[in-house]
Design a protein around this motif. Structure first.
Motif, PDB file in Angstrom:
ATOM      1  N   VAL A  92      49.203  44.303  49.702  1.00 44.61           N
ATOM      2  CA  VAL A  92      49.468  43.183  48.796  1.00 44.61           C
ATOM      3  C   VAL A  92      48.606  41.972  49.170  1.00 44.61           C
ATOM      4  CG1 VAL A  92      51.211  41.543  48.004  1.00 44.61           C
ATOM      5  CG2 VAL A  92      51.797  43.956  48.245  1.00 44.61           C
ATOM      6  N   SER A  93      48.453  41.708  50.457  1.00 41.67           N
ATOM      7  CA  SER A  93      47.634  40.588  50.902  1.00 41.67           C
ATOM      8  C   SER A  93      46.187  40.764  50.476  1.00 41.67           C
ATOM      9  CB  SER A  93      47.710  40.435  52.426  1.00 41.67           C
ATOM     10  OG  SER A  93      49.021  40.169  52.845  1.00 41.67           O
ATOM     11  N   LYS A  94      45.664  41.978  50.629  1.00 40.59           N
ATOM     12  CA  LYS A  94      44.285  42.253  50.237  1.00 40.59           C
ATOM     13  C   LYS A  94      44.089  42.098  48.728  1.00 40.59           C
ATOM     14  CE  LYS A  94      42.295  43.345  54.180  1.00 40.59           C
ATOM     15  NZ  LYS A  94      41.098  42.636  54.696  1.00 40.59           N
ATOM     16  N   ILE A  95      45.085  42.539  47.958  1.00 42.51           N
ATOM     17  CA  ILE A  95      45.009  42.401  46.497  1.00 42.51           C
ATOM     18  C   ILE A  95      44.991  40.921  46.111  1.00 42.51           C
ATOM     19  CG2 ILE A  95      46.276  42.752  44.342  1.00 42.51           C
ATOM     20  CD1 ILE A  95      47.234  45.446  45.550  1.00 42.51           C
ATOM     21  N   LEU A  96      45.873  40.131  46.730  1.00 42.46           N
ATOM     22  CA  LEU A  96      45.920  38.700  46.432  1.00 42.46           C
ATOM     23  C   LEU A  96      44.600  38.015  46.795  1.00 42.46           C
ATOM     24  CD1 LEU A  96      49.524  37.730  47.600  1.00 42.46           C
ATOM     25  CD2 LEU A  96      48.628  37.577  45.280  1.00 42.46           C
ATOM     26  N   LEU A  97      44.062  38.328  47.962  1.00 46.31           N
ATOM     27  CA  LEU A  97      42.800  37.719  48.385  1.00 46.31           C
ATOM     28  C   LEU A  97      41.654  38.152  47.485  1.00 46.31           C
ATOM     29  CD1 LEU A  97      43.296  38.103  52.239  1.00 46.31           C
ATOM     30  CD2 LEU A  97      43.047  35.923  51.023  1.00 46.31           C
ATOM     31  N   GLY A  98      41.652  39.420  47.093  1.00 43.50           N
ATOM     32  CA  GLY A  98      40.591  39.936  46.225  1.00 43.50           C
ATOM     33  C   GLY A  98      40.664  39.406  44.809  1.00 43.50           C
ATOM     34  N   SER A  99      41.854  39.030  44.371  1.00 42.34           N
ATOM     35  CA  SER A  99      42.017  38.535  43.000  1.00 42.34           C
ATOM     36  C   SER A  99      41.371  37.166  42.803  1.00 42.34           C
ATOM     37  CB  SER A  99      43.502  38.433  42.651  1.00 42.34           C
ATOM     38  OG  SER A  99      44.109  37.319  43.293  1.00 42.34           O
ATOM     39  N   ARG A 100      41.316  36.351  43.844  1.00 41.20           N
ATOM     40  CA  ARG A 100      40.793  34.980  43.790  1.00 41.20           C
ATOM     41  C   ARG A 100      41.488  34.164  42.697  1.00 41.20           C
ATOM     42  NH1 ARG A 100      34.659  34.992  43.050  1.00 41.20           N
ATOM     43  NH2 ARG A 100      34.944  32.768  43.462  1.00 41.20           N
ATOM     44  N   THR A 103      44.035  28.688  44.214  1.00 44.61           N
ATOM     45  CA  THR A 103      43.244  27.806  45.070  1.00 44.61           C
ATOM     46  C   THR A 103      43.478  28.204  46.528  1.00 44.61           C
ATOM     47  OG1 THR A 103      45.032  26.193  45.291  1.00 44.61           O
ATOM     48  CG2 THR A 103      43.514  25.899  43.431  1.00 44.61           C
ATOM     49  N   LYS A 104      42.634  27.711  47.407  1.00 44.50           N
ATOM     50  CA  LYS A 104      42.773  28.068  48.822  1.00 44.50           C
ATOM     51  C   LYS A 104      44.111  27.579  49.373  1.00 44.50           C
ATOM     52  CE  LYS A 104      39.942  28.759  52.850  1.00 44.50           C
ATOM     53  NZ  LYS A 104      38.553  28.830  53.320  1.00 44.50           N
ATOM     54  N   LYS A 105      44.532  26.397  48.950  1.00 42.24           N
ATOM     55  CA  LYS A 105      45.819  25.863  49.400  1.00 42.24           C
ATOM     56  C   LYS A 105      46.961  26.766  48.926  1.00 42.24           C
ATOM     57  CE  LYS A 105      48.754  21.746  49.181  1.00 42.24           C
ATOM     58  NZ  LYS A 105      48.887  20.356  48.650  1.00 42.24           N
ATOM     59  N   GLU A 106      46.899  27.207  47.675  1.00 43.77           N
ATOM     60  CA  GLU A 106      47.947  28.065  47.137  1.00 43.77           C
ATOM     61  C   GLU A 106      47.986  29.418  47.835  1.00 43.77           C
ATOM     62  OE1 GLU A 106      48.633  26.994  42.460  1.00 43.77           O
ATOM     63  OE2 GLU A 106      46.682  27.800  42.996  1.00 43.77           O
ATOM     64  N   ILE A 107      46.816  30.030  48.038  1.00 43.18           N
ATOM     65  CA  ILE A 107      46.791  31.374  48.631  1.00 43.18           C
ATOM     66  C   ILE A 107      47.281  31.333  50.074  1.00 43.18           C
ATOM     67  CG2 ILE A 107      44.410  31.401  49.504  1.00 43.18           C
ATOM     68  CD1 ILE A 107      46.136  34.307  47.712  1.00 43.18           C
ATOM     69  N   ASN A 108      46.934  30.277  50.811  1.00 38.30           N
ATOM     70  CA  ASN A 108      47.412  30.165  52.188  1.00 38.30           C
ATOM     71  C   ASN A 108      48.931  30.022  52.225  1.00 38.30           C
ATOM     72  OD1 ASN A 108      44.849  30.384  53.281  1.00 38.30           O
ATOM     73  ND2 ASN A 108      44.525  28.171  53.402  1.00 38.30           N
ATOM     74  N   GLN A 135      40.906  35.740  54.826  1.00 30.50           N
ATOM     75  CA  GLN A 135      41.596  34.514  54.430  1.00 30.50           C
ATOM     76  C   GLN A 135      40.740  33.290  54.752  1.00 30.50           C
ATOM     77  OE1 GLN A 135      45.519  34.223  56.097  1.00 30.50           O
ATOM     78  NE2 GLN A 135      46.043  32.347  55.016  1.00 30.50           N
ATOM     79  N   PHE A 136      40.075  33.304  55.904  1.00 32.05           N
ATOM     80  CA  PHE A 136      39.227  32.180  56.312  1.00 32.05           C
ATOM     81  C   PHE A 136      38.046  32.017  55.357  1.00 32.05           C
ATOM     82  CE2 PHE A 136      35.579  30.492  58.686  1.00 32.05           C
ATOM     83  CZ  PHE A 136      36.100  29.275  59.114  1.00 32.05           C
ATOM     84  N   HIS A 137      37.464  33.138  54.910  1.00 34.91           N
ATOM     85  CA  HIS A 137      36.283  33.096  54.043  1.00 34.91           C
ATOM     86  C   HIS A 137      36.634  33.149  52.554  1.00 34.91           C
ATOM     87  CE1 HIS A 137      33.363  33.312  57.279  1.00 34.91           C
ATOM     88  NE2 HIS A 137      34.094  34.255  57.854  1.00 34.91           N
ATOM     89  N   TYR A 138      37.893  32.966  52.232  1.00 39.55           N
ATOM     90  CA  TYR A 138      38.334  33.001  50.834  1.00 39.55           C
ATOM     91  C   TYR A 138      37.606  31.932  50.019  1.00 39.55           C
ATOM     92  CZ  TYR A 138      41.608  32.795  46.847  1.00 39.55           C
ATOM     93  OH  TYR A 138      42.179  32.799  45.598  1.00 39.55           O
ATOM     94  N   VAL A 139      37.073  32.333  48.860  1.00 38.83           N
ATOM     95  CA  VAL A 139      36.360  31.402  47.988  1.00 38.83           C
ATOM     96  C   VAL A 139      37.172  31.213  46.718  1.00 38.83           C
ATOM     97  CG1 VAL A 139      34.240  30.950  46.702  1.00 38.83           C
ATOM     98  CG2 VAL A 139      34.134  32.167  48.895  1.00 38.83           C
ATOM     99  N   GLU A 140      37.649  29.995  46.505  1.00 39.96           N
ATOM    100  CA  GLU A 140      38.441  29.738  45.298  1.00 39.96           C
ATOM    101  C   GLU A 140      37.522  29.609  44.085  1.00 39.96           C
ATOM    102  OE1 GLU A 140      38.872  24.913  46.003  1.00 39.96           O
ATOM    103  OE2 GLU A 140      40.576  26.220  46.407  1.00 39.96           O
ATOM    104  N   LEU A 141      38.088  29.781  42.903  1.00 36.27           N
ATOM    105  CA  LEU A 141      37.318  29.694  41.670  1.00 36.27           C
ATOM    106  C   LEU A 141      36.954  28.242  41.362  1.00 36.27           C
ATOM    107  CD1 LEU A 141      39.266  32.250  39.449  1.00 36.27           C
ATOM    108  CD2 LEU A 141      37.155  32.612  40.728  1.00 36.27           C
TER     109      LEU A 141
END
Length: 336
Positions: A92-100, A103-108, A135-141
């Motif tokens: 589930v975490s990977k799916i959420l991170l991959g979905s983008r 925002t970074k604040k929301e995903i964290n 999670q560290f390299h997550y790029v928000e839209l």
């Protein structure tokens, strides 16, 4: 020997350590709490009874206290019914991170709450480490819009059949339009959350009626303002909107009329077509050639067909075939 402790403190302490994945040694705990080993055994038996009773709950507790000969102590085995396994939380975490989608604040925030609330204590550190780099390299839209509250408010209006008025932007450099809509469903596709809704307009009697016979699709991050109108809309059971059926037939969230299409797939395995189009079925099969029929809404299907190159040929409807041909010719001009 330490002063004798209360039973409640002992049992809670033992239970907490078992939940953390630690081993409980009867002799050591007897010395720690100032009681004999038989008392610690009774405490462990009480915890076992508690876990057995939880087996009958809404989310059955699959945990039990067992003796581990290697550790020479008692440990907690299994997982709590309401908890997620390592594999589930990681997926589930990977799916959420991959979905983008956030925002970074929301995903964290979402990942933190999910891990802290759903993962057994003994697995938390491992799960956090497995997703930490992504999670560290997550790029928000680019839109950087907070949408969680908006999702909930719109979802409530869907449930309560409230007409809502929205101010909607089609893009960064376009104006904002106002629409009155009957919200039907929230869907997610390719990075964005979408709202399916019927656009309505007043008829000569002032009653709101559908402007089109198919729902429009709005990107939720582009809804700048929305307000609930003091008017309900009625949906009969027979005419209810089924987002699951709609989702099977929509591509890239381009709305439009329902079309029956027929394609030819050239290759050994038509699985990519069948996976992409849930309504697809093979109507004829030859060596390295499959004729496939499907139902789709709108022209979003063109984007996917073009991505398949020479592996896909549109057979019908003729209008779609001609539009596909026109798009290919336009692409060729770019390279001539």
């Amino acid at each position: 020997m330490k002063p004798k402790s209360s039973k409640n403190i002992r049992v809670l302490d033992i239970y907490a350590r078992l939940c953390e994945g630690k081993s409980v040694n009867k002799a050591e705990d007897a010395k720690k709490f100032g009681v004999d080993a038989r008392t610690i055994q009774r405490d462990i038996d009480d915890i076992r009874v508690f876990l057995d009773e939880r087996q009958m709950g809404y989310a059955p507790d699959g945990r039990s206290v067992v003796y581990d000969r290697n550790d020479k102590g008692f440990i907690m085995a299994g997982s709590e019914g309401a908890m997620m396994s390592n594999s589930e939380i990681l997926a589930v975490s990977k799916i959420l991170l991959g979905s983008r989608a956030f925002t970074k604040k929301e995903i964290n925030g979402i990942l933190g709450k999910m891990i802290n609330g759903c993962v057994p204590l003994k697995n938390m550190k491992l799960v956090k480490e497995l997703i930490s780099n992504e999670q560290f390299h997550y790029v928000e839209l680019g839109h950087k819009t907070y949408i969680q509250d908006k999702l909930w408010h719109i979802g409530t209006n869907i449930k309560e059949h409230n007409l809502i008025e929205i101010k909607y932007s089609r893009g960064e450099h376009t104006g904002v339009v106002t629409r009155i809509i009957e919200p039907m469903a929230i869907l997610f596709s390719e990075y964005y959350f979408y709202l399916n809704a019927f656009i309505v307009k007043p008829d000569k009697d002032g009653k709101y009626v559908h402007k089109y016979d198919y729902p429009a699709i709005f990107r939720i991050d582009r809804i700048k303002e929305y307000k609930e109108l003091r008017e309900k809309f009625q949906v009969s059971y027979a005419d209810r909107f089924e987002e699951g059926e709609f989702r099977k037939r929509i591509q890239f969230m381009y709305s439009g009329h329902l079309m029956k299409i027929q394609l030819k797939f050239y290759g050994e395995n038509p699985e990519p077509v069948l996976d992409r189009l849930p309504t697809a079925r093979i109507v004829e099969e030859k060596e390295h050639q499959f004729t496939i029929s499907a139902e789709v809404y709108g022209k979003g299907i063109l984007m996917w067909l073009l991505s398949q190159g020479s592996r896909i040929e549109v057979i019908r409807p003729e209008s779609l075939r001609q539009e596909m041909k026109k798009k290919v010719e336009e692409i060729l001009k770019l390279y001539s």
